[in-house]
Design a protein around this motif. Structure first.
Motif, PDB file in Angstrom:
ATOM      1  N   ALA A  89       0.841  -1.204   0.000  1.00 25.76           N
ATOM      2  CA  ALA A  89       0.000   0.000   0.000  1.00 25.76           C
ATOM      3  C   ALA A  89       0.872   1.249   0.000  1.00 25.76           C
ATOM      4  O   ALA A  89       0.592   2.225  -0.708  1.00 25.76           O
ATOM      5  CB  ALA A  89      -0.929  -0.008   1.210  1.00 25.76           C
ATOM      6  N   TRP A  90       1.937   1.254   0.769  1.00 29.85           N
ATOM      7  CA  TRP A  90       2.870   2.376   0.861  1.00 29.85           C
ATOM      8  C   TRP A  90       3.511   2.655  -0.495  1.00 29.85           C
ATOM      9  O   TRP A  90       3.542   3.784  -0.979  1.00 29.85           O
ATOM     10  CB  TRP A  90       3.916   2.041   1.919  1.00 29.85           C
ATOM     11  N   VAL A  91       4.022   1.614  -1.142  1.00 32.08           N
ATOM     12  CA  VAL A  91       4.713   1.749  -2.436  1.00 32.08           C
ATOM     13  C   VAL A  91       3.729   2.153  -3.538  1.00 32.08           C
ATOM     14  O   VAL A  91       4.093   2.908  -4.444  1.00 32.08           O
ATOM     15  CB  VAL A  91       5.447   0.433  -2.786  1.00 32.08           C
ATOM     16  N   SER A  92       2.480   1.689  -3.445  1.00 35.64           N
ATOM     17  CA  SER A  92       1.497   2.013  -4.488  1.00 35.64           C
ATOM     18  C   SER A  92       1.189   3.508  -4.545  1.00 35.64           C
ATOM     19  O   SER A  92       0.620   3.993  -5.516  1.00 35.64           O
ATOM     20  CB  SER A  92       0.203   1.228  -4.287  1.00 35.64           C
ATOM     21  N   ASN A  93       1.596   4.255  -3.508  1.00 33.53           N
ATOM     22  CA  ASN A  93       1.401   5.703  -3.495  1.00 33.53           C
ATOM     23  C   ASN A  93       2.676   6.448  -3.882  1.00 33.53           C
ATOM     24  O   ASN A  93       2.832   7.628  -3.579  1.00 33.53           O
ATOM     25  CB  ASN A  93       0.915   6.156  -2.115  1.00 33.53           C
ATOM     26  N   GLY A  94       3.613   5.745  -4.513  1.00 33.01           N
ATOM     27  CA  GLY A  94       4.811   6.387  -5.040  1.00 33.01           C
ATOM     28  C   GLY A  94       5.959   6.497  -4.059  1.00 33.01           C
ATOM     29  O   GLY A  94       6.942   7.172  -4.345  1.00 33.01           O
TER      30      GLY A  94
END
Length: 161
Positions: A89-94
């Motif tokens: 989830a963290w990485v999916s926001n850049g």
């Protein structure tokens, strides 16, 4: 533990019209050296194989490309399912795949922005649970919209910006 598989071929084979190689599960290897030893065994018919990662399945956290694999992915794949879900989830926001930064910013999992806003108000002591009115009249959609300027979410996971 997440399952990430990569298809390992070589540039020499590809340039000669072949995609010969094998699927390898990264979780079968404890580190980068062990993984590349397995890659070399698969392509032992070449003197100095230049590996080509032609396809991959599973969460790659932006760490796999055609020409390389970031060694940090082997550590990430050792995380438990909850931490992996949070990191995805963290990485999916850049954001960079940094589990410590993700844990530090993590606020929890909620069904909606409105649920998050209400829980935040309760945790901060802004609401007395014994008092119904006027708190039952709060426009939680509007409150959530205002709150989300300082937070972001992905798949129900909420983080401080």
């Amino acid at each position: 533990m997440a399952q990430v598989k990569v298809y390992v071929g070589t540039y020499a084979k590809y340039n000669n019209g072949s995609i010969a190689g094998e699927w390898l599960d990264l979780s079968d290897y404890s580190d980068e050296d062990e993984f590349f030893t397995a890659c070399a065994e698969i392509h032992s018919d070449e003197e100095d194989p230049e590996f080509m990662f032609q396809d991959w399945e599973g969460p790659d956290f932006g760490m796999i490309s055609e020409s390389g694999i970031d060694s940090q992915i082997f550590e990430i794949l050792q995380l438990d399912e909850n931490d992996l879900e949070i990191l995805e989830a963290w990485v999916s926001n850049g954001n960079d795949p940094d589990i410590d930064a993700a844990r530090d910013a993590y606020q929890g999992e909620y069904n909606s922005d409105e649920d998050f806003a209400q829980e935040m108000a309760e945790q901060l002591g802004y609401m007395d649970k014994n008092v119904r009115w006027p708190f039952t009249c709060i426009d939680w959609e509007w409150a959530a919209k205002e709150l989300m300027y300082d937070y972001f979410s992905s798949n129900g996971h909420y983080f401080r910006s």
